[in-house]
Design a protein around this motif. Structure first.
Motif, mmCIF file in Angstrom:
data_model
loop_
_atom_site.group_PDB
_atom_site.id
_atom_site.type_symbol
_atom_site.label_atom_id
_atom_site.label_comp_id
_atom_site.label_asym_id
_atom_site.label_seq_id
_atom_site.Cartn_x
_atom_site.Cartn_y
_atom_site.Cartn_z
ATOM 1 N N LYS A 77 0.827 -1.214 0.000
ATOM 2 C CA LYS A 77 0.000 0.000 0.000
ATOM 3 C C LYS A 77 0.857 1.257 0.000
ATOM 4 O O LYS A 77 0.573 2.206 -0.727
ATOM 5 C CB LYS A 77 -0.935 -0.009 1.205
ATOM 6 C CG LYS A 77 -2.026 -1.055 1.110
ATOM 7 C CD LYS A 77 -2.881 -1.069 2.360
ATOM 8 C CE LYS A 77 -3.936 -2.147 2.304
ATOM 9 N NZ LYS A 77 -4.728 -2.211 3.541
ATOM 10 N N LYS A 78 1.932 1.271 0.800
ATOM 11 C CA LYS A 78 2.823 2.439 0.861
ATOM 12 C C LYS A 78 3.483 2.705 -0.491
ATOM 13 O O LYS A 78 3.772 3.847 -0.827
ATOM 14 C CB LYS A 78 3.908 2.224 1.917
ATOM 15 C CG LYS A 78 3.436 2.417 3.323
ATOM 16 C CD LYS A 78 4.578 2.198 4.305
ATOM 17 C CE LYS A 78 4.068 2.237 5.733
ATOM 18 N NZ LYS A 78 5.131 1.889 6.691
ATOM 19 N N LEU A 79 3.725 1.638 -1.250
ATOM 20 C CA LEU A 79 4.353 1.771 -2.564
ATOM 21 C C LEU A 79 3.345 2.100 -3.664
ATOM 22 O O LEU A 79 3.719 2.239 -4.821
ATOM 23 C CB LEU A 79 5.105 0.483 -2.914
ATOM 24 C CG LEU A 79 6.334 0.203 -2.049
ATOM 25 C CD1 LEU A 79 6.856 -1.205 -2.302
ATOM 26 C CD2 LEU A 79 7.413 1.228 -2.310
ATOM 27 N N GLY A 80 2.065 2.190 -3.298
ATOM 28 C CA GLY A 80 1.044 2.513 -4.289
ATOM 29 C C GLY A 80 0.554 1.309 -5.067
ATOM 30 O O GLY A 80 -0.005 1.451 -6.154
ATOM 31 N N ILE A 81 0.764 0.113 -4.526
ATOM 32 C CA ILE A 81 0.319 -1.128 -5.165
ATOM 33 C C ILE A 81 -0.994 -1.548 -4.519
ATOM 34 O O ILE A 81 -1.096 -1.615 -3.290
ATOM 35 C CB ILE A 81 1.386 -2.231 -5.009
ATOM 36 C CG1 ILE A 81 2.665 -1.814 -5.744
ATOM 37 C CG2 ILE A 81 0.868 -3.579 -5.514
ATOM 38 C CD1 ILE A 81 3.865 -2.680 -5.441
ATOM 39 N N ASP A 82 -1.997 -1.825 -5.336
ATOM 40 C CA ASP A 82 -3.297 -2.249 -4.813
ATOM 41 C C ASP A 82 -3.171 -3.653 -4.222
ATOM 42 O O ASP A 82 -2.888 -4.608 -4.936
ATOM 43 C CB ASP A 82 -4.334 -2.235 -5.929
ATOM 44 C CG ASP A 82 -5.746 -2.527 -5.453
ATOM 45 O OD1 ASP A 82 -5.916 -3.260 -4.456
ATOM 46 O OD2 ASP A 82 -6.688 -2.031 -6.086
ATOM 47 N N ALA A 83 -3.368 -3.759 -2.910
ATOM 48 C CA ALA A 83 -3.217 -5.042 -2.205
ATOM 49 C C ALA A 83 -4.564 -5.627 -1.796
ATOM 50 O O ALA A 83 -4.630 -6.467 -0.906
ATOM 51 C CB ALA A 83 -2.318 -4.853 -0.984
ATOM 52 N N THR A 84 -5.622 -5.222 -2.492
ATOM 53 C CA THR A 84 -6.966 -5.725 -2.183
ATOM 54 C C THR A 84 -7.022 -7.244 -2.244
ATOM 55 O O THR A 84 -7.729 -7.879 -1.475
ATOM 56 C CB THR A 84 -7.995 -5.116 -3.161
ATOM 57 O OG1 THR A 84 -7.907 -3.698 -3.084
ATOM 58 C CG2 THR A 84 -9.400 -5.581 -2.839
ATOM 59 N N HIS A 85 -6.256 -7.840 -3.164
ATOM 60 C CA HIS A 85 -6.290 -9.286 -3.365
ATOM 61 C C HIS A 85 -5.088 -10.006 -2.757
ATOM 62 O O HIS A 85 -4.750 -11.109 -3.173
ATOM 63 C CB HIS A 85 -6.412 -9.601 -4.851
ATOM 64 C CG HIS A 85 -7.642 -8.997 -5.461
ATOM 65 N ND1 HIS A 85 -8.905 -9.450 -5.178
ATOM 66 C CD2 HIS A 85 -7.786 -7.940 -6.289
ATOM 67 C CE1 HIS A 85 -9.786 -8.710 -5.825
ATOM 68 N NE2 HIS A 85 -9.132 -7.784 -6.501
ATOM 69 N N VAL A 86 -4.465 -9.382 -1.759
ATOM 70 C CA VAL A 86 -3.414 -10.032 -0.978
ATOM 71 C C VAL A 86 -4.071 -10.443 0.330
ATOM 72 O O VAL A 86 -4.536 -9.611 1.089
ATOM 73 C CB VAL A 86 -2.208 -9.101 -0.709
ATOM 74 C CG1 VAL A 86 -1.166 -9.814 0.138
ATOM 75 C CG2 VAL A 86 -1.603 -8.631 -2.017
ATOM 76 N N GLU A 87 -4.129 -11.733 0.545
ATOM 77 C CA GLU A 87 -4.852 -12.275 1.697
ATOM 78 C C GLU A 87 -3.881 -12.838 2.726
ATOM 79 O O GLU A 87 -2.949 -13.549 2.387
ATOM 80 C CB GLU A 87 -5.783 -13.387 1.212
ATOM 81 C CG GLU A 87 -6.564 -14.058 2.309
ATOM 82 C CD GLU A 87 -7.381 -15.209 1.755
ATOM 83 O OE1 GLU A 87 -7.323 -16.300 2.345
ATOM 84 O OE2 GLU A 87 -8.053 -15.017 0.730
ATOM 85 N N ALA A 88 -4.118 -12.475 3.984
ATOM 86 C CA ALA A 88 -3.339 -13.059 5.083
ATOM 87 C C ALA A 88 -4.055 -14.334 5.503
ATOM 88 O O ALA A 88 -5.127 -14.293 6.096
ATOM 89 C CB ALA A 88 -3.228 -12.083 6.243
ATOM 90 N N GLY A 89 -3.490 -15.477 5.145
ATOM 91 C CA GLY A 89 -4.115 -16.768 5.428
ATOM 92 C C GLY A 89 -4.048 -17.125 6.903
ATOM 93 O O GLY A 89 -2.988 -17.054 7.515
ATOM 94 N N ARG A 90 -5.140 -17.494 7.447
ATOM 95 C CA ARG A 90 -5.220 -17.842 8.870
ATOM 96 C C ARG A 90 -4.393 -19.100 9.157
ATOM 97 O O ARG A 90 -4.523 -20.113 8.470
ATOM 98 C CB ARG A 90 -6.673 -18.070 9.240
ATOM 99 C CG ARG A 90 -6.883 -18.252 10.700
ATOM 100 C CD ARG A 90 -8.343 -18.305 10.991
ATOM 101 N NE ARG A 90 -8.513 -18.908 12.300
ATOM 102 C CZ ARG A 90 -9.650 -18.982 12.908
ATOM 103 N NH1 ARG A 90 -10.733 -18.522 12.342
ATOM 104 N NH2 ARG A 90 -9.724 -19.533 14.092
ATOM 105 N N GLY A 91 -3.527 -19.005 10.151
ATOM 106 C CA GLY A 91 -2.716 -20.142 10.544
ATOM 107 C C GLY A 91 -1.523 -20.401 9.642
ATOM 108 O O GLY A 91 -0.814 -21.379 9.801
#
Length: 101
Positions: A77-91
């Motif tokens: 996000k800080k670099l201006g890249i859309d991270a909407t589809h970057v998911e933090a997987g549980r576990g």
């Protein structure tokens, strides 16, 4: 007027941890070191390069739910890249690599 490229990158995003020894090691003495972290991975590297070239970039990846996952998303996000589809997987623990120098 030139149209801005829109690029979606599907790939890896991981953390490199590099340790730099500041003082030399000797028996019975503590050594001090500096640890640096960098977000890497083929996908992350390509996304950053495309963004630096002026493209509108969307990253698609899965990162860990440990402390490095949210940091990776925030970095995009800080670099201006859309991270909407970057998911933090549980576990899931984010892939990391340690270098000792």
């Amino acid at each position: 007027m030139a149209r801005r490229a829109r690029i979606a990158v599907v790939g890896s995003a991981n953390i490199d941890l590099t340790t730099f020894t500041i003082s030399s090691l000797s028996r019975g003495r503590r050594s001090s070191a500096e640890i640096r972290s960098r977000i890497r991975g083929k996908g992350a590297n390509q996304a950053v390069a495309a963004r630096l070239c002026g493209a509108e970039v969307f990253m698609v990846a899965r990162v860990g739910s440990d402390l490095f996952g949210p940091a990776t998303i925030e970095n995009f996000k800080k670099l201006g890249i859309d991270a909407t589809h970057v998911e933090a997987g549980r576990g899931i623990i984010q892939r990391r690599r340690a270098d000792f120098r």
